[in-house]
Write an enzyme that holds these catalytic residues in place. Sequence first.
Site, short mmCIF file in Angstrom:
data_model
loop_
_atom_site.label_atom_id
_atom_site.label_comp_id
_atom_site.label_asym_id
_atom_site.label_seq_id
_atom_site.Cartn_x
_atom_site.Cartn_y
_atom_site.Cartn_z
N CYS A 193 121.98 34.69 29.68
CA CYS A 193 120.79 34.59 30.77
C CYS A 193 121.28 35.87 31.67
CB CYS A 193 121.06 33.27 31.50
SG CYS A 193 120.38 31.79 30.52
N HIS A 197 119.24 38.96 33.46
CA HIS A 197 118.96 38.68 34.65
C HIS A 197 119.89 39.21 35.60
CE1 HIS A 197 115.08 37.44 33.38
NE2 HIS A 197 115.76 36.48 32.36
N ARG A 236 110.16 27.94 30.78
CA ARG A 236 110.58 29.18 30.62
C ARG A 236 111.99 29.42 29.94
NH1 ARG A 236 109.84 32.83 29.28
NH2 ARG A 236 109.76 34.99 30.09
N CYS A 240 112.76 31.60 26.79
CA CYS A 240 114.03 32.58 26.90
C CYS A 240 115.13 32.39 25.82
CB CYS A 240 114.72 32.73 28.18
SG CYS A 240 113.84 33.43 29.46
#
Lengths: 279, 141
Positions: A193, A197, A236, A240
């Site tokens: 992640c 991000h 979501r 991902c």
Amino acid sequence: MIKQIIACVIFLPTLLANQAAYAGPPEDRESFVAFFKTRFPDISFAEYANGIYAIDQDAREQWQEIEVFPPYEFSIDQGKSLWDEKFADGKTYSDCFKDSESGVKQLFPKFDKHKGEVVTLAMAINRCREKHGQTGFEYGGDQLLSLSAYMAFQSRGNTINVTVTKDDPRAMAAYEEGKQFYYTKRGQLNFSCADCHISSAGQYVRADRLSAGLGHPTHFPVYRSKSGGMVSLHQRFYGCVRDVRAKPFELQSREFRNLEYFLTYMSNGLEVNGPGARK
Amino acid sequence: MRVNKDLGMSTKTLLFMMLISLLMTAQPIRSVTAKETDCSLPGKDARLVDKGTSPVSQENIFRNSYAEAECLRRAAAKKGAEWLETNELLRRSLKEADKGNWEEAFRLVQKAHFQADRALRQADYEAKAWKHRVVDQKGHN
């Protein structure tokens, strides 16, 4: 003296190397916020509640146009109808959620000391239903998304305030598991992640810019133009994980709940502004 | 001279400290094999099959290869590290085997085996490596 200096030279980097990995929740959050402050010095902390629209000016303008006639309004209306319905025993959701009139979303997810696990808002809704003799809603289904959208709408403007009690090792373990998930590379593409991000926030992936990890949970559920409907935070997450070609976990699985716990704690201090609209 | 003497006296201490240092920072990449995960089964690897092998032997070799790949996939899943299409590859390989399309069945099962093995290696490496990516106090990643 020289021996002491040499010892320091050898041991100090070792001690400092993994310091961030063992930091507590407040220190983690401080570092998380500091990272984005350094990366995007012109963006204020409060702006991160707007997700990618804090970073991408073109997308922001489109979003502002969409917000003139918000596509999530139907969900809020449906959610309100569900909220007002009485259970068979005459009780309502407001009997389960104290101070629900002023909104409760900012307090979720929270750690349930009795069950020893992280409870999300979606789970709390279903627990409430089951407590009053109803069957739980399907996770990812329209009814639960609508009710979540209404509850997010009620909570708009409230500041996210998720707590991780340091004196409960189970809560700390859940937080740590969420943190590990966030930084662990997975799938055939070997992405975490954080790769998208944190490290690559603001950069392009084909035609889209990657949003910052800070502020991700503030605006869910969202109306996604891509799917033409409401989408939860866990959906979501699912997308991902699938996109990096790893097998996704179930919605409301322990893994996703703990990830939400960590991620929402990182966004403490930001305003709830859900439901939102995204591409 | 005195400095040299000091350094000479500290050699053992120095080596000890370096060893401890290395042990503390080491990030071994463990090689995940079928044997290591108790997935090893008797029988030939699917890659050893040639077109001259009898259908009965082909089926036996395929079943063993399939079982081994499935075992690795389960081990990866247990660690939450399964890749997206491994299970689907295994499912398709069974379907091809049922039709007697051994070449395709072996190709798919080998691919699944590779994916499951890599997923396990990734999980083992990441068990420690994730710590180095955590944003630090200065906001560095």
